[in-house]
Design a protein around this motif. Structure first.
Motif, PDB file in Angstrom:
ATOM      1  N   THR A 121       0.844  -1.355   0.427  1.00  0.00           N
ATOM      2  CA  THR A 121       0.578  -0.048  -0.222  1.00  0.00           C
ATOM      3  C   THR A 121       0.759   1.104  -0.087  1.00  0.00           C
ATOM      4  O   THR A 121       1.615   1.249   0.888  1.00  0.00           O
ATOM      5  CB  THR A 121      -0.975  -0.326   1.402  1.00  0.00           C
ATOM      6  OG1 THR A 121      -2.052  -1.770   1.084  1.00  0.00           O
ATOM      7  CG2 THR A 121      -1.746   1.708   1.584  1.00  0.00           C
ATOM      8  N   HIS A 122       0.898   2.079  -1.090  1.00  0.00           N
ATOM      9  CA  HIS A 122       1.529   3.170  -0.798  1.00  0.00           C
ATOM     10  C   HIS A 122       0.093   4.871  -0.703  1.00  0.00           C
ATOM     11  O   HIS A 122      -0.591   4.706  -1.903  1.00  0.00           O
ATOM     12  CB  HIS A 122       2.742   3.339  -1.757  1.00  0.00           C
ATOM     13  CG  HIS A 122       2.906   4.838  -2.352  1.00  0.00           C
ATOM     14  ND1 HIS A 122       3.477   5.974  -2.926  1.00  0.00           N
ATOM     15  CD2 HIS A 122       3.628   5.118  -0.913  1.00  0.00           C
ATOM     16  CE1 HIS A 122       3.650   6.469  -2.935  1.00  0.00           C
ATOM     17  NE2 HIS A 122       4.868   6.749  -1.910  1.00  0.00           N
ATOM     18  N   SER A 123       0.356   5.282  -0.455  1.00  0.00           N
ATOM     19  CA  SER A 123      -0.749   6.765  -0.422  1.00  0.00           C
ATOM     20  C   SER A 123       0.052   8.099  -0.487  1.00  0.00           C
ATOM     21  O   SER A 123       1.150   8.578   0.180  1.00  0.00           O
ATOM     22  CB  SER A 123      -1.348   6.908   1.035  1.00  0.00           C
ATOM     23  OG  SER A 123      -2.084   7.568   0.788  1.00  0.00           O
ATOM     24  N   SER A 124      -0.796   8.555  -1.862  1.00  0.00           N
ATOM     25  CA  SER A 124       0.661   9.571  -2.554  1.00  0.00           C
ATOM     26  C   SER A 124      -0.490   9.988  -3.412  1.00  0.00           C
ATOM     27  O   SER A 124      -1.761   9.382  -3.392  1.00  0.00           O
ATOM     28  CB  SER A 124       1.946   9.447  -2.885  1.00  0.00           C
ATOM     29  OG  SER A 124       2.845  10.609  -3.082  1.00  0.00           O
ATOM     30  N   SER A 125       0.205  11.238  -3.309  1.00  0.00           N
ATOM     31  CA  SER A 125      -0.334  12.047  -4.635  1.00  0.00           C
ATOM     32  C   SER A 125       0.417  11.985  -6.207  1.00  0.00           C
ATOM     33  O   SER A 125       1.171  12.395  -5.739  1.00  0.00           O
ATOM     34  CB  SER A 125      -0.771  13.584  -4.643  1.00  0.00           C
ATOM     35  OG  SER A 125      -0.880  14.699  -5.677  1.00  0.00           O
TER      36      SER A 125
ATOM     37  N   VAL B 132      -6.736   1.180  -7.515  1.00  0.00           N
ATOM     38  CA  VAL B 132      -5.666   2.345  -7.391  1.00  0.00           C
ATOM     39  C   VAL B 132      -7.317   3.189  -7.461  1.00  0.00           C
ATOM     40  O   VAL B 132      -8.007   2.700  -7.973  1.00  0.00           O
ATOM     41  CB  VAL B 132      -5.053   3.110  -9.006  1.00  0.00           C
ATOM     42  CG1 VAL B 132      -4.782   4.711  -8.895  1.00  0.00           C
ATOM     43  CG2 VAL B 132      -4.330   2.058  -9.372  1.00  0.00           C
ATOM     44  N   THR B 133      -7.132   3.833  -6.063  1.00  0.00           N
ATOM     45  CA  THR B 133      -8.228   4.843  -5.865  1.00  0.00           C
ATOM     46  C   THR B 133      -7.864   6.147  -5.776  1.00  0.00           C
ATOM     47  O   THR B 133      -6.730   6.996  -5.408  1.00  0.00           O
ATOM     48  CB  THR B 133      -8.311   4.504  -3.890  1.00  0.00           C
ATOM     49  OG1 THR B 133      -8.654   2.559  -3.921  1.00  0.00           O
ATOM     50  CG2 THR B 133      -9.468   5.096  -3.994  1.00  0.00           C
ATOM     51  N   ASP B 134      -9.184   6.916  -6.660  1.00  0.00           N
ATOM     52  CA  ASP B 134      -8.709   8.865  -7.294  1.00  0.00           C
ATOM     53  C   ASP B 134      -9.743   9.249  -6.358  1.00  0.00           C
ATOM     54  O   ASP B 134     -10.759   9.210  -6.791  1.00  0.00           O
ATOM     55  CB  ASP B 134      -9.034   8.687  -8.698  1.00  0.00           C
ATOM     56  CG  ASP B 134      -8.476   9.613  -9.061  1.00  0.00           C
ATOM     57  OD1 ASP B 134      -8.977  10.121 -10.360  1.00  0.00           O
ATOM     58  OD2 ASP B 134      -8.805  10.610  -8.095  1.00  0.00           O
ATOM     59  N   ILE B 135      -9.216   9.902  -4.955  1.00  0.00           N
ATOM     60  CA  ILE B 135      -9.843  10.583  -4.040  1.00  0.00           C
ATOM     61  C   ILE B 135     -10.132  11.876  -5.073  1.00  0.00           C
ATOM     62  O   ILE B 135     -11.275  12.319  -4.075  1.00  0.00           O
ATOM     63  CB  ILE B 135      -9.352  10.506  -2.720  1.00  0.00           C
ATOM     64  CG1 ILE B 135      -7.508  11.458  -2.785  1.00  0.00           C
ATOM     65  CG2 ILE B 135      -9.278   8.892  -2.189  1.00  0.00           C
ATOM     66  CD1 ILE B 135      -6.696  11.413  -1.385  1.00  0.00           C
TER      67      ILE B 135
END
Length: 168
Positions: free
Chosen positions: A112-116, A161-164
């Motif tokens: 898991t990686h959370s970034s913009s 991929v989650t596109d918030i």
């Protein structure tokens, strides 16, 4: 190498390399979008072209000498009177994940990686799709993050991929 347009109404910038790699990006363009971009090493009168392209592709420079000055030339293709462009120029050091040469390593699953993606920039078009990124897709525009994973065995991997932000 930069033979696809005439040089006219050009503007020059210079920067001092603070890293062996720098990314150059032109953004927020208003007015003429027939902009071209080239980078040079050397001194005035004895310049060596390092890279050249359309402004929207940006330029990735590697193997720079830290502390050395480099030049950036930006110009429009046409000689129409009254032609103008306003723009922002950004020169930054690439972060891990900005290019295929320095991907974010997904070492094990689940990962898991959370970034913009705006942290990584828009420089994959400078990576020659089909060779260094292993794709023949023409869509490498936009902010992109590059990941690498090596499976320990033959397996199927699902990527989510989650596109918030709600776009793309």
């Amino acid at each position: 190498r930069c033979s696809f347009s005439e040089y006219d109404d050009d503007v020059w910038f210079k920067f001092t390399a603070t890293n062996a790699s720098h990314l150059i990006n032109i953004t927020n363009v208003e007015g003429s979008t027939d902009l071209y971009l080239a980078t040079y090493s050397g001194t005035c009168g004895v310049l060596n072209e390092e890279a050249c392209g359309y402004y929207f592709d940006g330029i990735l420079l590697n193997d720079l000498t830290i502390g050395e000055e480099y030049f950036i030339r930006l110009w429009t293709e046409f000689t129409d009177l009254g032609e103008y462009s306003n723009f922002d120029i950004c020169i930054k050091t690439p972060v891990t994940g900005s290019t295929c040469a320095d991907p974010i390593l997904a070492t094990s699953l689940p990962y898991t990686h959370s970034s913009s993606t705006d942290l990584y920039g828009d420089f994959l078009s400078a990576e020659s799709p089909g060779t260094s990124c292993g794709t023949t897709s023409s869509y490498l525009s936009g902010d992109d993050a590059v990941y690498e994973f090596t499976a320990p065995t033959t397996t199927t991997v699902d990527i989510s991929v989650t596109d918030i932000s709600g776009t793309y």
